[in-house]
Design a protein around this motif. Sequence first.
Motif, mmCIF file in Angstrom:
data_model
loop_
_atom_site.group_PDB
_atom_site.id
_atom_site.type_symbol
_atom_site.label_atom_id
_atom_site.label_comp_id
_atom_site.label_asym_id
_atom_site.label_seq_id
_atom_site.Cartn_x
_atom_site.Cartn_y
_atom_site.Cartn_z
ATOM 1 N N ARG A 228 67.130 -17.931 11.018
ATOM 2 C CA ARG A 228 66.168 -16.911 10.591
ATOM 3 C C ARG A 228 65.629 -17.222 9.196
ATOM 4 O O ARG A 228 66.375 -17.536 8.269
ATOM 5 C CB ARG A 228 66.821 -15.522 10.596
ATOM 6 C CG ARG A 228 67.063 -14.971 12.000
ATOM 7 C CD ARG A 228 67.542 -13.536 11.959
ATOM 8 N NE ARG A 228 67.393 -12.892 13.251
ATOM 9 C CZ ARG A 228 68.394 -12.802 14.156
ATOM 10 N NH1 ARG A 228 69.573 -13.319 13.881
ATOM 11 N NH2 ARG A 228 68.175 -12.212 15.309
ATOM 12 N N HIS A 229 64.298 -17.122 9.077
ATOM 13 C CA HIS A 229 63.614 -17.241 7.793
ATOM 14 C C HIS A 229 63.047 -15.861 7.477
ATOM 15 O O HIS A 229 62.549 -15.170 8.373
ATOM 16 C CB HIS A 229 62.488 -18.277 7.869
ATOM 17 C CG HIS A 229 62.929 -19.607 8.395
ATOM 18 N ND1 HIS A 229 63.307 -20.650 7.574
ATOM 19 C CD2 HIS A 229 63.047 -20.075 9.678
ATOM 20 C CE1 HIS A 229 63.639 -21.694 8.307
ATOM 21 N NE2 HIS A 229 63.488 -21.371 9.590
ATOM 22 N N ARG A 230 63.077 -15.464 6.215
ATOM 23 C CA ARG A 230 62.593 -14.130 5.836
ATOM 24 C C ARG A 230 61.412 -14.249 4.885
ATOM 25 O O ARG A 230 61.534 -14.812 3.802
ATOM 26 C CB ARG A 230 63.713 -13.328 5.167
ATOM 27 C CG ARG A 230 64.899 -13.035 6.065
ATOM 28 C CD ARG A 230 65.910 -12.157 5.332
ATOM 29 N NE ARG A 230 67.094 -11.909 6.139
ATOM 30 C CZ ARG A 230 68.149 -12.712 6.176
ATOM 31 N NH1 ARG A 230 68.169 -13.803 5.436
ATOM 32 N NH2 ARG A 230 69.193 -12.422 6.931
ATOM 33 N N ARG A 231 60.290 -13.720 5.305
ATOM 34 C CA ARG A 231 59.101 -13.651 4.443
ATOM 35 C C ARG A 231 58.001 -12.919 5.206
ATOM 36 O O ARG A 231 58.067 -12.755 6.430
ATOM 37 C CB ARG A 231 58.605 -15.041 4.054
ATOM 38 C CG ARG A 231 58.097 -15.888 5.228
ATOM 39 C CD ARG A 231 57.512 -17.191 4.738
ATOM 40 N NE ARG A 231 57.105 -18.051 5.840
ATOM 41 C CZ ARG A 231 55.963 -17.933 6.502
ATOM 42 N NH1 ARG A 231 55.122 -16.970 6.168
ATOM 43 N NH2 ARG A 231 55.663 -18.751 7.492
ATOM 44 N N GLY A 232 56.983 -12.507 4.488
ATOM 45 C CA GLY A 232 55.826 -11.917 5.140
ATOM 46 C C GLY A 232 54.906 -13.007 5.657
ATOM 47 O O GLY A 232 54.730 -14.048 5.012
ATOM 48 N N LEU A 233 54.340 -12.806 6.830
ATOM 49 C CA LEU A 233 53.426 -13.790 7.405
ATOM 50 C C LEU A 233 52.065 -13.699 6.735
ATOM 51 O O LEU A 233 51.612 -12.628 6.331
ATOM 52 C CB LEU A 233 53.279 -13.564 8.907
ATOM 53 C CG LEU A 233 54.549 -13.731 9.754
ATOM 54 C CD1 LEU A 233 54.226 -13.485 11.221
ATOM 55 C CD2 LEU A 233 55.155 -15.112 9.561
ATOM 56 N N ILE A 234 51.405 -14.831 6.631
ATOM 57 C CA ILE A 234 50.061 -14.884 6.056
ATOM 58 C C ILE A 234 49.017 -14.573 7.123
ATOM 59 O O ILE A 234 48.097 -13.774 6.918
ATOM 60 C CB ILE A 234 49.783 -16.260 5.435
ATOM 61 C CG1 ILE A 234 50.884 -16.626 4.424
ATOM 62 C CG2 ILE A 234 48.408 -16.290 4.788
ATOM 63 C CD1 ILE A 234 51.041 -15.618 3.319
ATOM 64 N N ASP A 235 49.154 -15.206 8.277
ATOM 65 C CA ASP A 235 48.226 -14.988 9.389
ATOM 66 C C ASP A 235 48.798 -13.959 10.363
ATOM 67 O O ASP A 235 50.020 -13.792 10.455
ATOM 68 C CB ASP A 235 47.972 -16.297 10.143
ATOM 69 C CG ASP A 235 47.052 -17.225 9.388
ATOM 70 O OD1 ASP A 235 46.438 -16.778 8.403
ATOM 71 O OD2 ASP A 235 46.940 -18.407 9.783
ATOM 72 N N PRO A 236 47.940 -13.295 11.127
ATOM 73 C CA PRO A 236 48.433 -12.404 12.188
ATOM 74 C C PRO A 236 49.231 -13.197 13.213
ATOM 75 O O PRO A 236 48.970 -14.387 13.448
ATOM 76 C CB PRO A 236 47.145 -11.841 12.805
ATOM 77 C CG PRO A 236 46.094 -12.042 11.768
ATOM 78 C CD PRO A 236 46.465 -13.280 11.025
ATOM 79 N N THR A 237 50.206 -12.540 13.801
ATOM 80 C CA THR A 237 50.987 -13.189 14.848
ATOM 81 C C THR A 237 50.102 -13.511 16.039
ATOM 82 O O THR A 237 49.244 -12.732 16.438
ATOM 83 C CB THR A 237 52.123 -12.255 15.309
ATOM 84 O OG1 THR A 237 52.972 -11.970 14.202
ATOM 85 C CG2 THR A 237 52.944 -12.886 16.424
ATOM 86 N N THR A 238 50.292 -14.692 16.607
ATOM 87 C CA THR A 238 49.569 -15.063 17.817
ATOM 88 C C THR A 238 50.596 -15.260 18.923
ATOM 89 O O THR A 238 51.776 -14.947 18.757
ATOM 90 C CB THR A 238 48.739 -16.344 17.585
ATOM 91 O OG1 THR A 238 47.946 -16.621 18.742
ATOM 92 C CG2 THR A 238 49.636 -17.528 17.282
ATOM 93 N N SER A 239 50.179 -15.774 20.059
ATOM 94 C CA SER A 239 51.134 -15.999 21.146
ATOM 95 C C SER A 239 50.709 -17.201 21.976
ATOM 96 O O SER A 239 49.527 -17.513 22.093
ATOM 97 C CB SER A 239 51.240 -14.764 22.054
ATOM 98 O OG SER A 239 50.008 -14.503 22.706
#
Length: 283
Positions: free
Chosen positions: A80-91
């Motif tokens: 697990r890495h912890r941080r806020g994402l820069i881009d919106p989540t995709t799939s």
Amino acid sequence: MVRLTPGTYVSSADWSGLGPDAQYLALISAALDRIHATEVLSHWSAAALWQLPIIGQWPTTVHVTAPADAARRSTTILTRHRRGLIDPTTSVDRVPLTSLAETVVDIARVASFSTALAMGDAALRYHDQQAPSPPSARAFRHELMRVLEGTVERRGVARARRVIDAVDGSADRPGESLSRATMIEAGVPLPELQHRIVSASGKVYYLDFYWPQQNIGADFDGRIKYFDPAFRGGRSVEQVVYDEKVREDDVRLDLRGYGRWDWTVAGSHRLLVERLRRIGLRW
């Protein structure tokens, strides 16, 4: 039986019949029910779903990114890495993961230069194929820099900038990316990629590497070209070998020097420099 996660097994015969990419994707699939709703696949695991190539081996755990304030820790299955994402989540295939640009930047910050460059090159090719307008390496580099500059983490920033500066979607295979990474690290002048040449016989060929000022060309020559049916185009191994010999004889007539190498040479500073010197490249 081979244990993927607690309670998930696959027969040894089925497992050994899978290639490294398929094995890692199977591990990811087995771990999906252990990923929290606030977490997304990232790093190597996102790269695997984006079908980016690996130089070396895939990790033995599934990588996910969780919110910065998440309390869950890594396990033997999940890193697990912890941080806020820069881009919106995709799939991809309905599995949530980091964007293509964010995946490349994550890899570039922590992986070897050759691994990150191979994935970056492949990501740029994918980006170009999906773009509605003509391909633009500059546009994708802009996306990568936007993601890199948006992160609050400073670890690996210089490494990532180096990769972003070097990505080139013209590199057609991971072996070409590895070769170029070795050239960069060894101080070799960078060549043009996929250079079009019309031979004396009138046939058109594309050289993986070409140094126009010295009229020297070279090709990466991996085993997959000879043994993977998808690359042979219905030809036998013997026919592929013969066709490659004809091609080499043809292009040599128009070049001052020509060489080819495999994975071992591509990943070695000493061997690649020796090979380039031997075919006449000077710097």
